[in-house]
Design a protein around this motif. Sequence first.
Motif, PDB file in Angstrom:
ATOM      1  N   LEU A 106     -48.962  -2.808  31.008  1.00  0.00           N
ATOM      2  CA  LEU A 106     -47.823  -3.681  31.284  1.00  0.00           C
ATOM      3  C   LEU A 106     -48.235  -5.152  31.225  1.00  0.00           C
ATOM      4  O   LEU A 106     -47.518  -5.991  30.656  1.00  0.00           O
ATOM      5  CB  LEU A 106     -47.235  -3.352  32.661  1.00  0.00           C
ATOM      6  CG  LEU A 106     -46.699  -1.924  32.838  1.00  0.00           C
ATOM      7  CD1 LEU A 106     -46.242  -1.711  34.273  1.00  0.00           C
ATOM      8  CD2 LEU A 106     -45.539  -1.671  31.896  1.00  0.00           C
ATOM      9  N   LEU A 107     -49.394  -5.474  31.796  1.00  0.00           N
ATOM     10  CA  LEU A 107     -49.869  -6.857  31.779  1.00  0.00           C
ATOM     11  C   LEU A 107     -50.271  -7.294  30.372  1.00  0.00           C
ATOM     12  O   LEU A 107     -50.027  -8.442  29.972  1.00  0.00           O
ATOM     13  CB  LEU A 107     -51.065  -7.002  32.723  1.00  0.00           C
ATOM     14  CG  LEU A 107     -50.768  -6.795  34.216  1.00  0.00           C
ATOM     15  CD1 LEU A 107     -52.070  -6.763  35.009  1.00  0.00           C
ATOM     16  CD2 LEU A 107     -49.853  -7.900  34.750  1.00  0.00           C
ATOM     17  N   LEU A 108     -50.872  -6.393  29.610  1.00  0.00           N
ATOM     18  CA  LEU A 108     -51.297  -6.717  28.252  1.00  0.00           C
ATOM     19  C   LEU A 108     -50.108  -7.069  27.377  1.00  0.00           C
ATOM     20  O   LEU A 108     -50.185  -7.989  26.550  1.00  0.00           O
ATOM     21  CB  LEU A 108     -52.067  -5.538  27.651  1.00  0.00           C
ATOM     22  CG  LEU A 108     -52.507  -5.686  26.182  1.00  0.00           C
ATOM     23  CD1 LEU A 108     -53.449  -6.875  26.021  1.00  0.00           C
ATOM     24  CD2 LEU A 108     -53.175  -4.402  25.698  1.00  0.00           C
ATOM     25  N   LEU A 146     -55.808 -10.976  32.230  1.00  0.00           N
ATOM     26  CA  LEU A 146     -54.617 -10.352  32.788  1.00  0.00           C
ATOM     27  C   LEU A 146     -54.406 -10.847  34.208  1.00  0.00           C
ATOM     28  O   LEU A 146     -55.332 -10.810  35.026  1.00  0.00           O
ATOM     29  CB  LEU A 146     -54.761  -8.829  32.776  1.00  0.00           C
ATOM     30  CG  LEU A 146     -55.039  -8.190  31.410  1.00  0.00           C
ATOM     31  CD1 LEU A 146     -55.123  -6.676  31.551  1.00  0.00           C
ATOM     32  CD2 LEU A 146     -53.962  -8.573  30.402  1.00  0.00           C
ATOM     33  N   PRO A 147     -53.213 -11.328  34.539  1.00  0.00           N
ATOM     34  CA  PRO A 147     -52.947 -11.861  35.878  1.00  0.00           C
ATOM     35  C   PRO A 147     -53.273 -10.848  36.970  1.00  0.00           C
ATOM     36  O   PRO A 147     -52.924  -9.666  36.866  1.00  0.00           O
ATOM     37  CB  PRO A 147     -51.439 -12.159  35.832  1.00  0.00           C
ATOM     38  CG  PRO A 147     -51.126 -12.353  34.388  1.00  0.00           C
ATOM     39  CD  PRO A 147     -52.040 -11.419  33.654  1.00  0.00           C
ATOM     40  N   GLY A 148     -53.983 -11.304  37.998  1.00  0.00           N
ATOM     41  CA  GLY A 148     -54.302 -10.448  39.133  1.00  0.00           C
ATOM     42  C   GLY A 148     -55.518  -9.580  38.938  1.00  0.00           C
ATOM     43  O   GLY A 148     -55.911  -8.848  39.850  1.00  0.00           O
ATOM     44  N   ARG A 149     -56.153  -9.643  37.773  1.00  0.00           N
ATOM     45  CA  ARG A 149     -57.331  -8.814  37.495  1.00  0.00           C
ATOM     46  C   ARG A 149     -58.543  -9.706  37.291  1.00  0.00           C
ATOM     47  O   ARG A 149     -58.451 -10.759  36.646  1.00  0.00           O
ATOM     48  CB  ARG A 149     -57.108  -7.942  36.256  1.00  0.00           C
ATOM     49  CG  ARG A 149     -56.026  -6.901  36.423  1.00  0.00           C
ATOM     50  CD  ARG A 149     -55.690  -6.246  35.095  1.00  0.00           C
ATOM     51  NE  ARG A 149     -56.829  -5.561  34.508  1.00  0.00           N
ATOM     52  CZ  ARG A 149     -57.101  -4.276  34.658  1.00  0.00           C
ATOM     53  NH1 ARG A 149     -56.319  -3.532  35.413  1.00  0.00           N
ATOM     54  NH2 ARG A 149     -58.144  -3.730  34.078  1.00  0.00           N
ATOM     55  N   THR A 150     -59.682  -9.290  37.821  1.00  0.00           N
ATOM     56  CA  THR A 150     -60.883 -10.108  37.742  1.00  0.00           C
ATOM     57  C   THR A 150     -61.515 -10.059  36.359  1.00  0.00           C
ATOM     58  O   THR A 150     -62.098 -11.038  35.900  1.00  0.00           O
ATOM     59  CB  THR A 150     -61.927  -9.643  38.777  1.00  0.00           C
ATOM     60  OG1 THR A 150     -62.196  -8.237  38.561  1.00  0.00           O
ATOM     61  CG2 THR A 150     -61.389  -9.830  40.186  1.00  0.00           C
ATOM     62  N   ALA A 151     -61.393  -8.924  35.663  1.00  0.00           N
ATOM     63  CA  ALA A 151     -62.033  -8.765  34.357  1.00  0.00           C
ATOM     64  C   ALA A 151     -61.001  -8.855  33.240  1.00  0.00           C
ATOM     65  O   ALA A 151     -59.894  -8.323  33.350  1.00  0.00           O
ATOM     66  CB  ALA A 151     -62.761  -7.428  34.282  1.00  0.00           C
ATOM     67  N   ALA A 152     -61.361  -9.556  32.164  1.00  0.00           N
ATOM     68  CA  ALA A 152     -60.491  -9.634  30.999  1.00  0.00           C
ATOM     69  C   ALA A 152     -60.510  -8.300  30.251  1.00  0.00           C
ATOM     70  O   ALA A 152     -61.445  -7.505  30.382  1.00  0.00           O
ATOM     71  CB  ALA A 152     -60.933 -10.764  30.074  1.00  0.00           C
ATOM     72  N   LEU A 153     -59.468  -8.069  29.460  1.00  0.00           N
ATOM     73  CA  LEU A 153     -59.349  -6.824  28.692  1.00  0.00           C
ATOM     74  C   LEU A 153     -59.644  -7.118  27.223  1.00  0.00           C
ATOM     75  O   LEU A 153     -59.038  -8.004  26.614  1.00  0.00           O
ATOM     76  CB  LEU A 153     -57.943  -6.241  28.828  1.00  0.00           C
ATOM     77  CG  LEU A 153     -57.696  -4.883  28.164  1.00  0.00           C
ATOM     78  CD1 LEU A 153     -58.524  -3.799  28.827  1.00  0.00           C
ATOM     79  CD2 LEU A 153     -56.220  -4.521  28.227  1.00  0.00           C
ATOM     80  N   ASP A 154     -60.596  -6.385  26.652  1.00  0.00           N
ATOM     81  CA  ASP A 154     -60.941  -6.532  25.244  1.00  0.00           C
ATOM     82  C   ASP A 154     -59.841  -5.885  24.414  1.00  0.00           C
ATOM     83  O   ASP A 154     -59.599  -4.675  24.507  1.00  0.00           O
ATOM     84  CB  ASP A 154     -62.287  -5.855  24.972  1.00  0.00           C
ATOM     85  CG  ASP A 154     -62.896  -6.282  23.647  1.00  0.00           C
ATOM     86  OD1 ASP A 154     -62.247  -7.065  22.926  1.00  0.00           O
ATOM     87  OD2 ASP A 154     -64.021  -5.855  23.347  1.00  0.00           O
ATOM     88  N   ALA A 155     -59.144  -6.671  23.601  1.00  0.00           N
ATOM     89  CA  ALA A 155     -57.989  -6.160  22.864  1.00  0.00           C
ATOM     90  C   ALA A 155     -57.927  -6.789  21.483  1.00  0.00           C
ATOM     91  O   ALA A 155     -58.583  -7.789  21.195  1.00  0.00           O
ATOM     92  CB  ALA A 155     -56.699  -6.428  23.633  1.00  0.00           C
ATOM     93  N   ALA A 156     -57.105  -6.192  20.615  1.00  0.00           N
ATOM     94  CA  ALA A 156     -56.927  -6.697  19.256  1.00  0.00           C
ATOM     95  C   ALA A 156     -55.490  -6.462  18.829  1.00  0.00           C
ATOM     96  O   ALA A 156     -54.769  -5.644  19.419  1.00  0.00           O
ATOM     97  CB  ALA A 156     -57.887  -6.012  18.282  1.00  0.00           C
ATOM     98  N   GLU A 157     -55.072  -7.189  17.809  1.00  0.00           N
ATOM     99  CA  GLU A 157     -53.735  -7.009  17.251  1.00  0.00           C
ATOM    100  C   GLU A 157     -53.749  -5.843  16.271  1.00  0.00           C
ATOM    101  O   GLU A 157     -54.553  -5.801  15.347  1.00  0.00           O
ATOM    102  CB  GLU A 157     -53.286  -8.280  16.533  1.00  0.00           C
ATOM    103  CG  GLU A 157     -51.881  -8.183  15.961  1.00  0.00           C
ATOM    104  CD  GLU A 157     -51.467  -9.421  15.181  1.00  0.00           C
ATOM    105  OE1 GLU A 157     -50.266  -9.587  14.929  1.00  0.00           O
ATOM    106  OE2 GLU A 157     -52.363 -10.227  14.829  1.00  0.00           O
TER     107      GLU A 157
END
Length: 373
Positions: A317-319, A354-365
């Motif tokens: 949802l955040l992503l 991501l808001p509210g999360r300490t770790a970033a999420l590794d993502a791609a288009e």
Amino acid sequence: MPLIVLMEDDAATRTLVSSVLRKDGYEVLSADNGLTGLELVRQHKPDLVISDVQMPTMDGFAMLQALRGDPSIMATPVVLLTSLQERAHMRIGMTSGADDYITKPFRPGELREAASAQLNKRNMQAALQTMAVEAAVQAALEDQKHHLARLYEKKLASELSEKWPAADGASEDERFSNATVLFVDVLNYASLAEKLSSAELSDVVRQFYNNAGDTVHLFGARHMQFVGEGLLVVFVDSTDTSSVNHGLRAARAALGLLDSAKRVQKFLNHHFPAHGLPRFDVSVALNSGPVALAKLEDPLRGGMQVLPVGDTVSATLLLQKQAHRANWQIAASVAMLRGVTGAVNIGGRALVSLPGRTAALDAAELLGLALQS
């Protein structure tokens, strides 16, 4: 003209292989070690890699591991060259992700056959995949639209009531160690609501979610539910479409949702040409990991409801919100993309905060299904 990157430290062998391949009409870039060859692969995105196993600086196995760990090139087919005394290493190469191997000394014909087989396999898989997706989406839109319409309208009305169920029934929860979560949301919804009457907006929403529901149902969704104006979908492998993994089915569904949005835009152009409406667009997020389907008792309406829960769901949802800001129509976590290696094309890649999360999420288009040019 297909492009092949060759990695071989022996100059004579490198010259022989390059000559044979170029004579067959391939473009060849060569390197004398795995590290230099890997950089060529990253820069030029070849159709095939042919690599020796024993090389200085970086050997073939290390190169293969690095290649399979890079989402931008992980789908590239790799053929390893091994000498007779290295036969014990063949199993290691195949289990590490190699697509084929050739034993030295080899005849030019063996090299031609191996290269042709990998390139033809890629062409055939892409063609079959495209045909299957197009046929399936069309069949779903034609055959299942009326059957599913009442179900989606009921779900929409239920979500709009915004009444959360009471927590109970944990013993009946379904838990999946790995599932793919899809979340699609309508962009510019507030602007549409401002310019359309409630009846008109209802028609527009119904146009999209009838088609969207058909699409995700076709690709074997395990669970669907509305979250505000968005649709949350869970794909798992315990469905009647288990021959295709849940990540690939979710990716196909996401691409189908973009097509559904285009059909709604045509509907708006035809029915409301003078309203000055914003473009009807959607954004989609995909993420894979553990998911639980919690069965909860609803004291207001009776019966049970199912609620997808877990970090995988919340991160999806955040992503979606963050991906929209990056102008990605479909954002996919790298965890999800690892399950569809070689089957999809991706664009930019980033660590998404991501808001509210300490770790970033590794993502791609995610751009589309992998097609051979």
